[in-house]
Design a protein around this motif. Sequence first.
Motif, PDB file in Angstrom:
ATOM      1  N   HIS A 113      38.614  40.796  29.983  1.00  0.00           N
ATOM      2  CA  HIS A 113      39.351  39.918  29.070  1.00  0.00           C
ATOM      3  C   HIS A 113      38.997  40.187  27.601  1.00  0.00           C
ATOM      4  CE1 HIS A 113      41.288  37.475  32.117  1.00  0.00           C
ATOM      5  NE2 HIS A 113      40.131  37.297  32.728  1.00  0.00           N
ATOM      6  N   ARG A 114      37.690  40.320  27.297  1.00  0.00           N
ATOM      7  CA  ARG A 114      37.285  40.468  25.886  1.00  0.00           C
ATOM      8  C   ARG A 114      37.945  41.702  25.254  1.00  0.00           C
ATOM      9  NH1 ARG A 114      33.411  43.163  22.713  1.00  0.00           N
ATOM     10  NH2 ARG A 114      32.852  44.405  24.543  1.00  0.00           N
ATOM     11  N   LEU A 166      33.380  31.591  25.041  1.00  0.00           N
ATOM     12  CA  LEU A 166      33.616  31.281  26.460  1.00  0.00           C
ATOM     13  C   LEU A 166      33.410  29.804  26.780  1.00  0.00           C
ATOM     14  CD1 LEU A 166      32.164  34.239  28.544  1.00  0.00           C
ATOM     15  CD2 LEU A 166      34.519  33.425  28.476  1.00  0.00           C
ATOM     16  N   ASN A 209      36.649  34.123  37.202  1.00  0.00           N
ATOM     17  CA  ASN A 209      36.003  34.940  36.169  1.00  0.00           C
ATOM     18  C   ASN A 209      34.502  34.673  36.128  1.00  0.00           C
ATOM     19  OD1 ASN A 209      38.403  36.239  34.863  1.00  0.00           O
ATOM     20  ND2 ASN A 209      38.988  34.077  34.749  1.00  0.00           N
ATOM     21  N   GLU A 236      34.733  39.187  32.230  1.00  0.00           N
ATOM     22  CA  GLU A 236      34.861  38.723  30.851  1.00  0.00           C
ATOM     23  C   GLU A 236      34.548  39.782  29.785  1.00  0.00           C
ATOM     24  OE1 GLU A 236      36.461  36.209  30.146  1.00  0.00           O
ATOM     25  OE2 GLU A 236      36.094  34.532  31.489  1.00  0.00           O
ATOM     26  N   THR A 249      41.936  30.467  34.914  1.00  0.00           N
ATOM     27  CA  THR A 249      42.683  31.635  34.464  1.00  0.00           C
ATOM     28  C   THR A 249      44.156  31.537  34.887  1.00  0.00           C
ATOM     29  OG1 THR A 249      42.354  34.010  34.127  1.00  0.00           O
ATOM     30  CG2 THR A 249      42.515  33.277  36.393  1.00  0.00           C
TER      31      THR A 249
END
Length: 243
Positions: free
Chosen positions: A22-23, A48, A11, A18, A124
Amino acid sequence: MALRALLFDVNGTLAETERDGHRIAFNEAFAAAGLDWHWDEALYGRLLKITGGRERITAYAHEQHPDWLAQPGAEGRVLALHKSKNALYAERVRAGELRLRPGLVELLDAARAAGLRLVVVTTTSRANLDELLEATLDAPRRAAFEFAIVGEDVAVKKPDPECYQLALQRLGVQPGETLAFEDSRNGLLSAAAAGIPTLIVRSFYFGHESFAGAVAVVDGFENLGIGQLRDWVESAALSGATV
Ligand code: XBP
Ligand code: MG
């Protein structure tokens, strides 16, 4: 010592996953669970610092929603939120929303041609990594990665060196024969504590951090040659650099 293996973080390093991956998926998972939690770009940047999605949810709840975390079964609810986030993240990856960083495929090809071994070392989850590689690399290039050390493989995530130590063990090489590619300070600390020279490839969220102790800091993979990587590893060995 000659360079024999390249170790890639995922990532931020292989892809900018990110902010828009993911966010967004975390926020969708919160909404789907009926929670009014929302992680904007800036808040996510602060979060993070905590590596691992599960750990990130727990730390946030601990700070902002301690009552929610104190209820019986909270651990299971954190796990369910993280699972849901990963499923939503996978949908985005499969839809082609996330790309590998420019110049990376060319570097992987050059590394393979030079006989370097390639591995992944990430905090991850394995499912997230597999989805990303499946969506962004053809089968021969995916197969070029010998193995991946992922979040589930370690007791403690980056900045702890366990993941990099495991990778060295499985490769059967000395740290000075490898180079790690990282984008974050936690990643640099983790690799450096395992004695591995580390190249920082700046990413969206960690663009302005200090990376003292890295062998070099670059803005991207474009124009990175294998000869240059070898030079950095040699100069790191000579200077005995530590973080
Ligand atoms: C960075 C992380 C991960 C991701 C989310 O990973 O801290 O937790 O933000 O992934 P990397 P999970 O080491 O590749 O930079 O939800 O699967 O933990
Ligand atoms: Mg990273």
